[in-house]
Each structure stands twice: as structure tokens, then as C-alpha cells.
Design an enzyme around this catalytic site. Sequence first.
Site, PDB file in Angstrom:
ATOM      1  N   GLY A 171      -0.191  -5.958 -10.551  1.00 12.38           N
ATOM      2  CA  GLY A 171       0.319  -5.651  -9.222  1.00 12.38           C
ATOM      3  C   GLY A 171      -0.174  -4.281  -8.763  1.00 12.38           C
ATOM      4  O   GLY A 171      -0.843  -3.557  -9.506  1.00 12.38           O
ATOM      5  N   CYS A 172       0.164  -3.905  -7.541  1.00 20.01           N
ATOM      6  CA  CYS A 172      -0.351  -2.658  -6.965  1.00 20.01           C
ATOM      7  C   CYS A 172       0.260  -1.423  -7.631  1.00 20.01           C
ATOM      8  O   CYS A 172      -0.459  -0.471  -7.971  1.00 20.01           O
ATOM      9  CB  CYS A 172      -0.119  -2.634  -5.462  1.00 20.01           C
ATOM     10  SG  CYS A 172       1.586  -2.954  -4.960  1.00 20.01           S
ATOM     11  N   TYR A 173       1.595  -1.418  -7.834  1.00 25.35           N
ATOM     12  CA  TYR A 173       2.235  -0.267  -8.474  1.00 25.35           C
ATOM     13  C   TYR A 173       1.721  -0.036  -9.899  1.00 25.35           C
ATOM     14  O   TYR A 173       1.339   1.083 -10.252  1.00 25.35           O
ATOM     15  CB  TYR A 173       3.756  -0.442  -8.520  1.00 25.35           C
ATOM     16  CG  TYR A 173       4.461  -0.285  -7.195  1.00 25.35           C
ATOM     17  CD1 TYR A 173       3.980   0.588  -6.226  1.00 25.35           C
ATOM     18  CD2 TYR A 173       5.612  -1.008  -6.908  1.00 25.35           C
ATOM     19  CE1 TYR A 173       4.629   0.732  -5.023  1.00 25.35           C
ATOM     20  CE2 TYR A 173       6.267  -0.868  -5.700  1.00 25.35           C
ATOM     21  CZ  TYR A 173       5.771   0.004  -4.758  1.00 25.35           C
ATOM     22  OH  TYR A 173       6.414   0.142  -3.562  1.00 25.35           O
ATOM     23  N   CYS A 219      -2.045   1.422  -9.884  1.00 23.89           N
ATOM     24  CA  CYS A 219      -2.223   2.840  -9.561  1.00 23.89           C
ATOM     25  C   CYS A 219      -1.546   3.729 -10.603  1.00 23.89           C
ATOM     26  O   CYS A 219      -2.075   4.788 -10.973  1.00 23.89           O
ATOM     27  CB  CYS A 219      -1.719   3.151  -8.154  1.00 23.89           C
ATOM     28  SG  CYS A 219       0.056   2.964  -7.938  1.00 23.89           S
TER      29      CYS A 219
END
Length: 267
Positions: free
Chosen positions: A201-203, A206
Site C-alpha cells: 500500500g501507499c503508507y 513510503c
Amino acid sequence: FEIGRVFRHKKLKKRMKRQGNEPKKQKATEKRKRQKRKKQKREKRKKKGEKGMIRAGIIGSTGYAGGELVRILLGHKDVEIKWYGSRSYIDKKYASVYQNMFQLVDDVCKDDNMEQLAKEVDVIFTATPQGLCASLVNDEILSKVKVIDLSADFRIKDVKTYEEWYKIEHKSPQYIDEAVYGLCEINREDIKKARLIANPGCYPTCSTLSIYPLLKEGLIDPNTIIIDAKSILGVLSMDLTRVLTVQCHGESKSCKLFHLLCLLIIF
């Protein structure tokens, strides 16, 4: 004299307007030409049947993640999208949903029959809500194709944690251990050999990419890491109702309060 001046002024305004629009028209024309050339190249590659072309199918191709995936894969010279899956738009042209694709995609949307899809492609992408991929995947499918799941079905190794957070029963826990976390910067070699990939996922992407180099070199204590991530996202639905909604990713009271405040501001 006044009539002549007004006439000249109108004529000048028209000319300036026409000149101002020319660059925009020229850019639009060039964009259409580029899209046409890309489409022609893809058609040539299809006719030639070039070796090395990866046949891809996407289940959930009309969602936000699915739409972005289509855009990315269309620009890949070695990929051919063979299946645009969408429960909501079966038998409708994909370009009627994403009208910016009208010169790039002629295909119609199909259902989410993963077993049939596995017979026609080399790799299946599932850009679907939590639970769907786990309910469809099986040994026969995984023996034929590589599956890349964009949901959270195979990211979390602990089944109880998954079920606690997503409030659903995991339908294929037997595949969790073999699923490879698809962060290619870290797991590149494992991804190449895997038949089931859990797309991050995005969280986590990053956060992990920020911390991983420091952990790898032993520069920070892993027990001291705290990641507090929240976001507010406005989503305009793709259906005819065009409902504007707000999603708050988080279960805390402060997050829910923030959610409420955003709705009050919007409406």
C-alpha cells in the site's frame, strides 16, 4: 469614425482570441497524434506476435487503482492488456468509462472470471476491495499464471490481524506464507520467482523505503520507530449519481472527528 473603430476593435479581438487558442489546439492535435502512433505500434506488435510480450488481465480495471494500472501498462512496450475486468460495466466499452482512452482502448469490459482469465493471460492483476482476490485464487490458477494483488489480502502474514482490521474472514489463508511482499526495491529477486505477489500500500511503501536504509546499516533502533499516518481523501464516484464522499483512514476518535469536520466544510 466611431463605427469603424468599433469594427476594427472587434476584428482585433477575434484575431487575438484565435491566436491565443492556436497553441492549445496544436498541443491537443499533437497529443492525439502521439496516442494514435502508440496505438498503431501496439497493433503491429500484436500482428507480429512478438516473443516476450506479456499478456495481462486486470480484474477491477475501472476503479481508481485499476484505471491507473491500465494507464501504466498501456505505456509499457512489452505488455498487452487482454482482459479489462469490471463487475459494474460488463459488456460496456472501457473507453466509455474512461473517455480519455477513446483512441487507445477498443475493448469491452468483462467479468471477474479468474479461472477463464488464467487461460488467456500470463499475469493477473486484481485491483479490487479486500477479500475478493482471496475468494477467487486457487491452486489451478496459480499453476498457470502469476497473480499480483493490489488489495491487502496477502500483505499481512497474521490471519487474525488481517481479520481484526478488515472485519472479514480470510478465504485463502493457505497462500499467505508463500505470497511475496511486492516492494521491488527490497524483494526484487523473490518477486521474479513468486507466483503470488502482495502489492504494498501507499503508507507502507513510503514508510518502509524511508526507514529501510537506516535499519539495514544499523543506524537506528527498530524499537524506537513510530509511524502515525492519516489522510483525508475526497472521492468523486464514477457512477451517474456523482456523489462526493470523504474517507478517513484511521479508527481513532480524533480521526473520526476530523472526518466529520471535513464533511461539514464540504456540504
